[in-house]
Design a protein around this motif. Structure first.
Motif: not given
Length: 503
Positions: A460-473, A475-478, A494-503
């Motif tokens: 549930a938390l991951q899908s919310l993070a994906e939503g924030y990632m796609v909609t451009g937020n 900080d909340l995606a991370l 989740a680990k891969d997306m954290i790396k991507v967002l961290g860049k």
């Protein structure tokens, strides 16, 4: 769903590949990352917790059999029904369709033939089949074993009738997805070609060769297509997610003693949790394959775009955990039956789960148990039962979100009856559907509601993070990818997306 995102045969939870494919096309993902947590030292307490967890799942309609080996301490039990109409219970003796776990037997048979000097994994398929088209002339057995041939996954349905000649014609006429050896694409038909080669080289049927060279030496008398002469009452009846009967695999249309070539060699073998554990033991003791063959089984030659940290070997997914250990894993199914087999060979842990009713509430069972074993503080969430009452209530909450918004939906949830529950996987799936169909606002409402009710559920938390990632937020995606990862440290996406967002 398989945790790598690879398209294994009949993965039993519908995953939203569009999102993953978009992300993967932009980013290079490092798969199979693992959490850094220590194994629980209190094995007796861990076993007690696992038994409690399995009993709780049975109460919400889990049907299947589970075997857990924890440093020699074995749990082996059946849950729910193998035949609901006749009220026959599942047990450790119940026979299940193991789906794509079949592939490791095909791979082991190829290695056995190589040990016997009858073939080489470097042989080109043109050595065994006539009139190979130019684009496929360079395909080797190694390429087929590692799903790097470029062949598509399927050319027909599992139990669809087809002759060997027609199958070969369709396979060889198909268009490659990429140049041979240059990438990964899961291919069932590639393993069926390997089964044909096994028959041609050995002069025996696929099943007979596997029995005489793999299963009988491993004392596996309850594994095969038909050779064991299975007691029909011990074969589990498969059920759709909604409870409708699918039937027994042996009652489908077969080519006499085995499935047709759409399935033979790549899936459909029947077995028990006990027999699969015998297979694990035989591989561990080296009684079937030589040390050299075992090494190639798990550590074949890799492509230049791969690392030792994570890869698909010969019928096994292999990755190195953050604990510095190795996990060997494969799953399989057809959206009705589902099987999951994972071996932490350095840590004395083996997990086998077979079910005759695949369902998102249960398909991650082995993942949850591994978390319990390697993290003494981890407590898995018990999902809401997938029944009519809860489905109606979940649909009511979704309508309330659509008509009146998040706050009204929260109020409606807080006023629910005691027998009502929000089904997490339905909310998550509904939200992702909206997200991928250009309705991000509604998707976010659903994701937020799901997390409001299930704040300790990693998906549930991951899908919310994906939503924030796609909609451009960002900080909340991370934030929510990290929260998801804290609950499931073995979550590669989740680990891969954290790396991507961290860049």
């Amino acid at each position: 769903m398989n945790p790598t995102g690879k398209a294994f045969q009949g993965n039993c939870e519908i995953i939203h590949l569009k999102m993953r494919q978009i992300l993967i096309s932009f980013f290079t993902l490092v798969l199979f990352a693992s959490g850094s947590y220590g194994q629980s030292t209190n094995e007796e307490e861990t076993i007690r917790r696992i038994n409690t967890y399995l009993s709780d799942l049975e109460k919400i309609a889990f049907n299947g059999a589970v075997l857990v080996n924890l440093n020699g301490e074995v749990i082996s039990k059946g849950f729910g029904f193998s035949n609901k109409e006749q009220q026959l219970k599942n047990s450790p003796n119940t026979i299940f369709d193991i789906g794509s776990i079949t592939k490791q037997f095909t791979a082991a048979a190829v290695l056995k033939l190589e040990m016997q000097g009858k073939l080489s994994t470097e042989d080109k398929i043109s050595k065994y089949f006539d009139s190979i088209p130019a684009d496929k002339e360079m395909i080797t057995l190694h390429d087929l074993l590692r799903h790097q041939s470029g062949l598509i996954s399927n050319i027909g349905k599992d139990y669809e009738k087809i002759s060997k000649e027609e199958f070969l014609h369709k396979v060889l006429s198909s268009k490659l997805r990429f140049n041979v050896g240059s990438g990964f694409s899961y291919s069932n038909i590639g393993y069926s070609l390997l089964a044909m080669i096994i028959e041609k080289v050995s002069g025996q049927s696929y099943e007979t060769y596997l029995y005489e060279n793999l299963w009988e030496p491993s004392a596996m008398q309850m594994t095969g297509y038909t050779r064991p002469g299975f007691d029909p009452e011990l074969i589990a009846v498969g059920y759709y997610r909604d409870g409708r009967e699918w039937g027994k695999p042996t009652n489908m249309e077969w080519d006499q003693t085995a499935p047709y070539w759409h399935l033979r060699g790549n899936g459909g073998i029947l077995s028990t949790t006990g027999d699969l554990y015998k297979w694990h033991t035989a591989l561990t003791t080296g009684s079937i394959l030589s040390p050299e063959a075992i090494h190639k089984f798990y550590h074949p030659k890799l492509r230049t775009d791969e690392t030792e940290a994570s890869y698909y070997a010969y019928g096994w997914d292999v990755y190195q955990t953050n604990r510095g250990t190795t996990r060997l894993w494969h799953n399989g199914g057809n959206n009705i039956v589902y099987a999951d087999f994972r071996r932490f060979i350095d840590e004395g842990v083996t997990l086998i789960m077979l079910t005759n009713q695949s369902h998102p509430n249960f398909d991650d069972l082995n993942e949850e148990i591994s978390q319990m074993i390697f993290n003494a503080d981890y407590t898995p969430a018990i999902p809401g039962a997938d029944n009519e009452t809860n489905r109606n209530f979940t649909n009511f909450i979704i309508r309330t979100l659509q008509d009146s918004g998040l706050e009204k939906a929260k109020e409606a949830y807080q006023g629910k009856n005691e027998d009502q529950d929000l089904i997490e996987f339905i909310m998550r799936s509904e939200g992702l559907d909206h997200l991928y169909n250009n309705k991000p606002d509604m998707a976010m409402q659903i994701f937020l509601m799901n997390v409001f009710v299930h704040p300790n559920t990693a998906k549930a938390l991951q899908s919310l993070a994906e939503g924030y990632m796609v909609t451009g937020n960002k900080d909340l995606a991370l934030k929510f990818f990290n929260e998801s990862l804290s609950l499931n440290p073995d979550n590669p996406f989740a680990k891969d997306m954290i790396k991507v967002l961290g860049k």
